[in-house]
Write a protein that holds these residues in place. Sequence first.
Motif, PDB file in Angstrom:
ATOM      1  N   GLN A 137     -22.261  64.369  47.115  1.00 16.09           N
ATOM      2  CA  GLN A 137     -21.063  63.741  46.581  1.00 16.09           C
ATOM      3  C   GLN A 137     -20.088  63.436  47.902  1.00 16.09           C
ATOM      4  OE1 GLN A 137     -20.853  62.445  43.496  1.00 16.09           O
ATOM      5  NE2 GLN A 137     -23.062  63.088  43.521  1.00 16.09           N
ATOM      6  N   VAL A 138     -19.958  64.459  48.642  1.00 15.71           N
ATOM      7  CA  VAL A 138     -18.929  64.642  49.670  1.00 15.71           C
ATOM      8  C   VAL A 138     -19.619  65.299  50.765  1.00 15.71           C
ATOM      9  CG1 VAL A 138     -16.371  65.396  50.234  1.00 15.71           C
ATOM     10  CG2 VAL A 138     -17.021  64.588  47.832  1.00 15.71           C
ATOM     11  N   VAL A 139     -19.114  64.358  52.110  1.00 18.05           N
ATOM     12  CA  VAL A 139     -19.461  64.986  53.503  1.00 18.05           C
ATOM     13  C   VAL A 139     -18.218  65.232  54.204  1.00 18.05           C
ATOM     14  CG1 VAL A 139     -20.729  64.650  55.476  1.00 18.05           C
ATOM     15  CG2 VAL A 139     -21.798  64.198  53.381  1.00 18.05           C
ATOM     16  N   GLU A 140     -18.159  66.022  54.869  1.00 18.63           N
ATOM     17  CA  GLU A 140     -16.802  66.117  55.700  1.00 18.63           C
ATOM     18  C   GLU A 140     -17.263  66.201  57.099  1.00 18.63           C
ATOM     19  OE1 GLU A 140     -13.713  69.469  56.327  1.00 18.63           O
ATOM     20  OE2 GLU A 140     -13.299  68.597  54.169  1.00 18.63           O
ATOM     21  N   LEU A 141     -16.775  65.451  57.864  1.00 17.49           N
ATOM     22  CA  LEU A 141     -17.085  65.623  59.381  1.00 17.49           C
ATOM     23  C   LEU A 141     -16.075  66.188  60.047  1.00 17.49           C
ATOM     24  CD1 LEU A 141     -19.165  61.959  59.513  1.00 17.49           C
ATOM     25  CD2 LEU A 141     -19.978  64.431  59.377  1.00 17.49           C
ATOM     26  N   ARG A 142     -16.227  67.038  60.778  1.00 20.35           N
ATOM     27  CA  ARG A 142     -15.020  67.675  61.750  1.00 20.35           C
ATOM     28  C   ARG A 142     -15.132  67.275  63.151  1.00 20.35           C
ATOM     29  NH1 ARG A 142     -14.598  73.595  58.357  1.00 20.35           N
ATOM     30  NH2 ARG A 142     -13.870  72.389  56.102  1.00 20.35           N
ATOM     31  N   PRO A 143     -14.553  66.690  63.897  1.00 22.82           N
ATOM     32  CA  PRO A 143     -14.776  66.455  65.004  1.00 22.82           C
ATOM     33  C   PRO A 143     -14.309  67.742  66.123  1.00 22.82           C
ATOM     34  CG  PRO A 143     -12.980  65.227  64.363  1.00 22.82           C
ATOM     35  CD  PRO A 143     -13.677  65.778  63.425  1.00 22.82           C
ATOM     36  N   PHE A 144     -14.848  68.172  67.016  1.00 22.15           N
ATOM     37  CA  PHE A 144     -14.318  69.220  67.912  1.00 22.15           C
ATOM     38  C   PHE A 144     -14.565  68.533  69.168  1.00 22.15           C
ATOM     39  CE2 PHE A 144     -14.710  73.178  70.646  1.00 22.15           C
ATOM     40  CZ  PHE A 144     -13.877  73.673  69.908  1.00 22.15           C
ATOM     41  N   TYR A 145     -13.142  68.296  69.946  1.00 20.81           N
ATOM     42  CA  TYR A 145     -13.160  67.357  71.155  1.00 20.81           C
ATOM     43  C   TYR A 145     -11.980  68.257  72.094  1.00 20.81           C
ATOM     44  CZ  TYR A 145     -12.097  63.235  73.731  1.00 20.81           C
ATOM     45  OH  TYR A 145     -11.860  62.237  74.821  1.00 20.81           O
ATOM     46  N   HIS A 146     -12.359  68.085  73.337  1.00 24.84           N
ATOM     47  CA  HIS A 146     -11.632  68.761  74.396  1.00 24.84           C
ATOM     48  C   HIS A 146     -11.261  70.236  73.843  1.00 24.84           C
ATOM     49  CE1 HIS A 146     -10.812  65.633  77.282  1.00 24.84           C
ATOM     50  NE2 HIS A 146     -10.552  64.699  76.014  1.00 24.84           N
ATOM     51  N   GLN A 147     -12.083  71.048  73.564  1.00 27.15           N
ATOM     52  CA  GLN A 147     -12.294  72.494  73.092  1.00 27.15           C
ATOM     53  C   GLN A 147     -11.106  72.715  71.844  1.00 27.15           C
ATOM     54  OE1 GLN A 147     -11.436  74.458  76.689  1.00 27.15           O
ATOM     55  NE2 GLN A 147     -13.552  73.764  77.748  1.00 27.15           N
ATOM     56  N   ALA A 148     -10.826  71.718  71.056  1.00 31.00           N
ATOM     57  CA  ALA A 148     -10.193  71.848  70.036  1.00 31.00           C
ATOM     58  C   ALA A 148     -10.796  71.136  68.808  1.00 31.00           C
ATOM     59  CB  ALA A 148      -8.792  71.455  70.301  1.00 31.00           C
ATOM     60  N   PRO A 149     -10.367  71.854  67.516  1.00 34.42           N
ATOM     61  CA  PRO A 149     -10.720  70.876  66.374  1.00 34.42           C
ATOM     62  C   PRO A 149      -9.852  69.935  65.881  1.00 34.42           C
ATOM     63  CG  PRO A 149      -9.876  72.889  65.980  1.00 34.42           C
ATOM     64  CD  PRO A 149      -9.741  73.004  67.219  1.00 34.42           C
ATOM     65  N   TRP A 150     -10.232  68.825  65.593  1.00 35.00           N
ATOM     66  CA  TRP A 150      -9.562  67.596  65.206  1.00 35.00           C
ATOM     67  C   TRP A 150      -9.413  67.249  63.526  1.00 35.00           C
ATOM     68  CZ3 TRP A 150      -7.446  63.560  68.537  1.00 35.00           C
ATOM     69  CH2 TRP A 150      -7.093  64.040  69.942  1.00 35.00           C
ATOM     70  N   PRO A 151      -8.629  66.678  63.144  1.00 35.73           N
ATOM     71  CA  PRO A 151      -8.474  66.459  61.769  1.00 35.73           C
ATOM     72  C   PRO A 151     -10.016  65.679  61.289  1.00 35.73           C
ATOM     73  CG  PRO A 151      -6.615  65.282  62.671  1.00 35.73           C
ATOM     74  CD  PRO A 151      -7.540  65.935  63.681  1.00 35.73           C
ATOM     75  N   ALA A 152     -10.333  66.334  60.042  1.00 34.01           N
ATOM     76  CA  ALA A 152     -11.739  65.897  59.738  1.00 34.01           C
ATOM     77  C   ALA A 152     -11.826  64.565  58.884  1.00 34.01           C
ATOM     78  CB  ALA A 152     -12.173  66.766  58.680  1.00 34.01           C
ATOM     79  N   ALA A 153     -12.829  63.887  58.849  1.00 35.37           N
ATOM     80  CA  ALA A 153     -13.018  62.519  58.145  1.00 35.37           C
ATOM     81  C   ALA A 153     -13.829  62.929  56.859  1.00 35.37           C
ATOM     82  CB  ALA A 153     -13.613  61.448  58.895  1.00 35.37           C
ATOM     83  N   THR A 154     -13.484  62.621  55.657  1.00 37.74           N
ATOM     84  CA  THR A 154     -14.224  62.804  54.587  1.00 37.74           C
ATOM     85  C   THR A 154     -15.026  61.546  53.973  1.00 37.74           C
ATOM     86  OG1 THR A 154     -12.521  64.377  53.916  1.00 37.74           O
ATOM     87  CG2 THR A 154     -13.944  63.772  52.221  1.00 37.74           C
ATOM     88  N   CYS A 155     -16.346  61.786  53.859  1.00 42.76           N
ATOM     89  CA  CYS A 155     -17.026  60.767  53.611  1.00 42.76           C
ATOM     90  C   CYS A 155     -17.112  60.978  52.056  1.00 42.76           C
ATOM     91  CB  CYS A 155     -18.390  60.643  54.288  1.00 42.76           C
ATOM     92  SG  CYS A 155     -18.300  60.624  56.027  1.00 42.76           S
ATOM     93  N   ARG A 156     -17.262  59.886  51.045  1.00 47.16           N
ATOM     94  CA  ARG A 156     -17.508  59.792  49.658  1.00 47.16           C
ATOM     95  C   ARG A 156     -18.476  58.775  49.227  1.00 47.16           C
ATOM     96  NH1 ARG A 156     -13.908  63.585  47.750  1.00 47.16           N
ATOM     97  NH2 ARG A 156     -12.206  64.022  48.828  1.00 47.16           N
ATOM     98  N   ARG A 157     -19.142  59.205  48.224  1.00 48.81           N
ATOM     99  CA  ARG A 157     -19.945  58.026  47.639  1.00 48.81           C
ATOM    100  C   ARG A 157     -19.492  56.760  47.519  1.00 48.81           C
ATOM    101  NH1 ARG A 157     -24.002  59.372  42.499  1.00 48.81           N
ATOM    102  NH2 ARG A 157     -25.267  57.630  42.994  1.00 48.81           N
TER     103      ARG A 157
END
Length: 157
Positions: A137-157
Motif C-alpha cells: 500500500q505504501v512505500v517510503e523512500l528516504r534519501p541519504f545524501y552528503h552524509q545526512a538524511p533528507w526528507p522522505a518521499a512517500t509513494c502510495r497506490r
Amino acid sequence: MGTRPPQGSASAGRGPVRRRAGPAIVTRALMRLTLVAALVGAGGAMAQQSPMQSLESLPARPPVNPDVDPYPFDPFLSLRSYLRQRLPAGWWTRDPSYEAGAFVVVVHIPESWRGNPTSAMLRLCPEPSSMLWERIQVVELRPFYHQAPWPAATCRR
C-alpha cells in the motif's frame, strides 16, 4: 642462598603437586569444552529437524501463510529487485524494512550527484500499474545524501 624453601618446610611438598596440577587443569578444561561442543552440536542438529514455526509471531512482518499460497508474495524481495533495476549507477539501498504500516527503503546517493534528493525519490516511485501495488500500500523512500538524511518521499497506490 637460593629461592628454594628448605626441605623441612611445609610448602616444600607442594612444588611437584603444583607442576602436575597445571596439565590436569588443562586436561579437565579440554574435556569439558569437548563435552559442551558435543552437546551444542547435538542441539543444533535437533533444531534443524524441528518443524517450521508460525511466521505470524515475527515482529513487524506482514502475515504470511504458506498453507494458503505455496509461493507467497515477498514484498521485501520485490522492492529490492524493483529498486535494483531502476537505481542510477552508483546509487544503492539498504534492505527494506516494515515500519508503521509502510515499507521503508533508505536510498544512498553518491556525493558526486547534483540535484534535489527528495524529488529524485519521487521519480523512483513505482508506476500506478506496477505489480507491487497489488500487495503493497505504501512505500517510503528516504534519501541519504552528503552524509545526512533528507526528507522522505512517500509513494502510495
